[in-house]
Design an enzyme around this catalytic site. Structure first.
Site, PDB file in Angstrom:
ATOM      1  N   ASN A 170      -1.766  -8.435  16.106  1.00 47.33           N
ATOM      2  CA  ASN A 170      -2.852  -7.550  16.506  1.00 47.33           C
ATOM      3  C   ASN A 170      -2.225  -6.186  16.797  1.00 47.33           C
ATOM      4  O   ASN A 170      -1.174  -6.116  17.444  1.00 47.33           O
ATOM      5  CB  ASN A 170      -3.561  -8.085  17.751  1.00 47.33           C
ATOM      6  CG  ASN A 170      -4.264  -9.413  17.472  1.00 47.33           C
ATOM      7  OD1 ASN A 170      -4.713  -9.652  16.361  1.00 47.33           O
ATOM      8  ND2 ASN A 170      -4.353 -10.259  18.472  1.00 47.33           N
ATOM      9  N   HIS A 220       4.350  -8.873  19.367  1.00 50.56           N
ATOM     10  CA  HIS A 220       4.371 -10.344  19.302  1.00 50.56           C
ATOM     11  C   HIS A 220       3.600 -10.795  18.077  1.00 50.56           C
ATOM     12  O   HIS A 220       2.652 -10.152  17.651  1.00 50.56           O
ATOM     13  CB  HIS A 220       3.793 -10.965  20.579  1.00 50.56           C
ATOM     14  CG  HIS A 220       2.417 -10.480  20.925  1.00 50.56           C
ATOM     15  ND1 HIS A 220       2.203  -9.270  21.553  1.00 50.56           N
ATOM     16  CD2 HIS A 220       1.208 -11.012  20.728  1.00 50.56           C
ATOM     17  CE1 HIS A 220       0.906  -9.098  21.730  1.00 50.56           C
ATOM     18  NE2 HIS A 220       0.265 -10.137  21.231  1.00 50.56           N
TER      19      HIS A 220
HETATM   20  P1  5GP Z   1      -2.739  -9.832  21.940  1.00 44.24           P
HETATM   21  O1  5GP Z   1      -4.230  -9.811  22.115  1.00 44.24           O
HETATM   22  O2  5GP Z   1      -2.058  -8.742  22.728  1.00 44.24           O
HETATM   23  O3  5GP Z   1      -2.334  -9.886  20.489  1.00 44.24           O
HETATM   24  O4  5GP Z   1      -2.263 -11.238  22.504  1.00 44.24           O
HETATM   25  C1  5GP Z   1      -1.731 -11.409  23.769  1.00 44.24           C
HETATM   26  C2  5GP Z   1      -1.714 -12.890  24.020  1.00 44.24           C
HETATM   27  O5  5GP Z   1      -0.910 -13.148  25.148  1.00 44.24           O
HETATM   28  C3  5GP Z   1      -3.097 -13.496  24.324  1.00 44.24           C
HETATM   29  O6  5GP Z   1      -3.401 -14.499  23.358  1.00 44.24           O
HETATM   30  C4  5GP Z   1      -2.953 -14.053  25.742  1.00 44.24           C
HETATM   31  O7  5GP Z   1      -3.642 -15.276  25.921  1.00 44.24           O
HETATM   32  C5  5GP Z   1      -1.448 -14.219  25.874  1.00 44.24           C
HETATM   33  N1  5GP Z   1      -0.945 -14.074  27.227  1.00 44.24           N
HETATM   34  C6  5GP Z   1      -1.292 -13.121  28.130  1.00 44.24           C
HETATM   35  N2  5GP Z   1      -0.614 -13.273  29.270  1.00 44.24           N
HETATM   36  C7  5GP Z   1       0.197 -14.352  29.100  1.00 44.24           C
HETATM   37  C8  5GP Z   1       1.142 -15.001  29.951  1.00 44.24           C
HETATM   38  O8  5GP Z   1       1.389 -14.610  31.096  1.00 44.24           O
HETATM   39  N3  5GP Z   1       1.772 -16.078  29.439  1.00 44.24           N
HETATM   40  C9  5GP Z   1       1.526 -16.546  28.190  1.00 44.24           C
HETATM   41  N4  5GP Z   1       2.195 -17.625  27.788  1.00 44.24           N
HETATM   42  N5  5GP Z   1       0.637 -15.949  27.350  1.00 44.24           N
HETATM   43  C10 5GP Z   1      -0.015 -14.866  27.805  1.00 44.24           C
END
Ligand code: 5GP
Ligand code: ZN
Length: 114
Positions: A88, A101
């Site tokens: 994303n 990520h």
């Molecule tokens: P993005 O929307 O930025 O591509 O994805 C971020 C991801 O990180 C989301 O799917 C969210 O659920 C995950 N996430 C956010 N905070 C944490 C955390 O503290 N630990 C873990 N394992 N995942 C997280």
């Protein structure tokens, strides 16, 4: 290491998290809010904000992330059923954590649900 960056803190073990994989460059852990039966995050230790911020020297990191995505899909037993590897990018692309990520999602019964 970027101050106040959640994934820097996870990668540096300031926030305890179970890693499914770790090497000098990358860590892998389960998403806290999984959107699919298998939902892993493949994260570089280097702080890079997003795909938009990649430089020439980061090519190797992105290459290793893709290779590890393939390997983790195999370890999770979803390589043959199929999966997605997703980035994303920025707010409009659904990015909420501004540390690069790659999502590995899959494990659905039948066709992909996402
Ligand atoms: P993005 O929307 O930025 O591509 O994805 C971020 C991801 O990180 C989301 O799917 C969210 O659920 C995950 N996430 C956010 N905070 C944490 C955390 O503290 N630990 C873990 N394992 N995942 C997280
Ligand atoms: Zn970071």
């Amino acid at each position: 290491m970027e101050k106040d960056c959640l994934f820097c803190k996870i990668a540096n073990k300031e926030i305890p998290t179970d890693f499914l994989y770790e090497d000098d460059m990358l860590v892998v852990f389960r998403d806290i809010n999984p959107q699919s039966p298998v939902h892993l995050l493949i994260v570089p230790k280097k702080h890079i904000r997003s795909i938009n911020d990649l430089t020439e020297e980061d090519k190797i990191i992105v290459g290793e992330m893709a290779m590890l995505g393939k390997e983790m899909a195999k370890r999770e037993g979803i390589d043959q059923s199929g999966y997605k590897l997703l980035f994303n990018v920025e707010n409009g692309g659904g990015q909420m954590i501004f540390h690069l990520h790659q999502h590995l999602v899959g494990g659905w019964e039948g066709d992909a649900k996402w």
